[in-house]
Design an enzyme around this catalytic site. Structure first.
Site, PDB file in Angstrom:
ATOM      1  N   GLU A 288      -2.026  -7.353   7.305  1.00  0.00           N
ATOM      2  CA  GLU A 288      -1.007  -7.190   7.636  1.00  0.00           C
ATOM      3  C   GLU A 288      -1.238  -8.669   8.679  1.00  0.00           C
ATOM      4  OE1 GLU A 288       2.222  -6.839   8.160  1.00  0.00           O
ATOM      5  OE2 GLU A 288       2.539  -5.256   7.963  1.00  0.00           O
TER       6      GLU A 288
ATOM      7  N   HIS B 168       0.759  -0.926  -0.287  1.00  0.00           N
ATOM      8  CA  HIS B 168      -0.084  -0.108   0.123  1.00  0.00           C
ATOM      9  C   HIS B 168       1.146   1.354  -0.003  1.00  0.00           C
ATOM     10  CE1 HIS B 168       1.138   0.681   4.125  1.00  0.00           C
ATOM     11  NE2 HIS B 168       0.457  -0.472   4.880  1.00  0.00           N
TER      12      HIS B 168
END
Length: 215
Positions: free
Chosen positions: A85, A11
Site C-alpha cells: 500500500e 486483501h
C-alpha cells in the site's frame, strides 16, 4: 501475441477497514470477516485458470489472504514489496474525521489528490503510481502470455484501474474497490492502444455465502 492475464485481489477485511481507518504500510491483521473472505477466494480459485505464479504484498493483511486463498493451488506465494500500500506518513492510523481535525491543511491536499503531497513522512501519489506501474510492467514481461495471481491493497488497485482506463490520478475515485473482490486484467503490448484492459472488475460473487456464515 497471447495476452498476459492478471487476477488482482484486494486483501480481506481488517478491523481498520471496518473503522475506515487509513492503514497505509502499518501491518494490520485480517479480522474474522477477512479470514472468511480469504476462504471464499480459496473456494473460487479451485475452478479458475491455471496460474503460473502467485505474488503478494508482504504486508500481513495481504500475505495472510494470499496464504489462505492459494492453499489448494500448489504454488508458493512470492513476496512482492513493490505492491505494498502507499505510505501515508502522518495520516496512517487516522480516520478521515481525525485527519481533518488534526491536520486540516494536509487533509485538504489528501482530498484534492495532490500528486506531490507526501504527508510529511510518506509517499507522493506520483511516486506511488510510478512504483505500481513499474511493478506491473516487470511482471507482465516476466510472465508474458501466462496468467498470474496478485494480492495487494486498495490504493494499488486504484492506480491499476486508472492505468487501464486512462483515468487521471488527480480526479476523485468513482469506482469500487471491495475487499477480497477479484479483478481481472489483460496486458498485450500494442503501440496503437492502451496495453492494459479490464476484463472484469470488483467481482464479489464468491463472497455471499462466506459473509452470511460470519453474520
Amino acid at each position: 501475441m497471447t495476452a498476459t492475464r492478471f487476477c488482482i485481489v484486494r486483501h480481506g477485511e481488517t478491523d481498520w477497514n471496518a473503522e475506515k481507518r487509513l492503514q497505509g504500510q502499518m501491518d494490520i491483521a485480517l479480522n474474522v470477516v477477512g479470514q472468511a473472505q480469504a476462504q471464499a477466494i480459496r473456494a473460487s480459485l479451485k475452478n479458475t485458470v491455471a496460474f503460473a505464479a502467485v505474488y503478494s504484498s508482504d504486508l500481513a493483511r495481504a500475505w495472510h489472504t494470499a496464504e489462505i486463498a492459494t492453499a489448494d493451488l500448489g504454488l508458493t506465494v512470492l513476496p512482492a514489496p513493490t505492491f505494498r500500500e502507499r505510505h501515508y506518513g502522518t495520516h496512517q492510523g487516522l480516520t478521515s474525521a481525525e485527519a481533518a481535525r488534526t491536520h486540516p491543511a494536509m487533509y485538504h491536499l489528501h482530498q484534492a489528490r495532490d500528486l506531490h503531497y507526501t504527508y510529511d513522512t510518506g509517499e507522493s501519489l506520483a511516486a506511488f503510481a510510478a512504483r505500481v506501474q513499474g511493478g506491473l510492467q516487470t511482471l507482465a514481461k516476466r510472465h508474458a502470455g501466462q496468467a498470474i495471481l496478485l494480492f495487494t491493497h486498495g490504493g494499488v488497485l486504484d492506480i491499476i484501474y486508472r492505468l487501464a482506463t486512462q483515468r487521471p490520478l488527480d480526479v476523485p475515485r468513482d469506482f469500487p474497490i471491495p475487499n477480497a473482490a477479484l479483478n481481472w486484467l489483460a496486458y498485450a503490448a500494442n503501440p496503437a492502444a492502451n496495453a492494459w484492459q479490464i476484463i472484469t472488475w470488483g467481482d464479489q460473487t464468491h463472497l455471499t455465502g462466506a459473509l452470511e456464515e460470519v453474520g
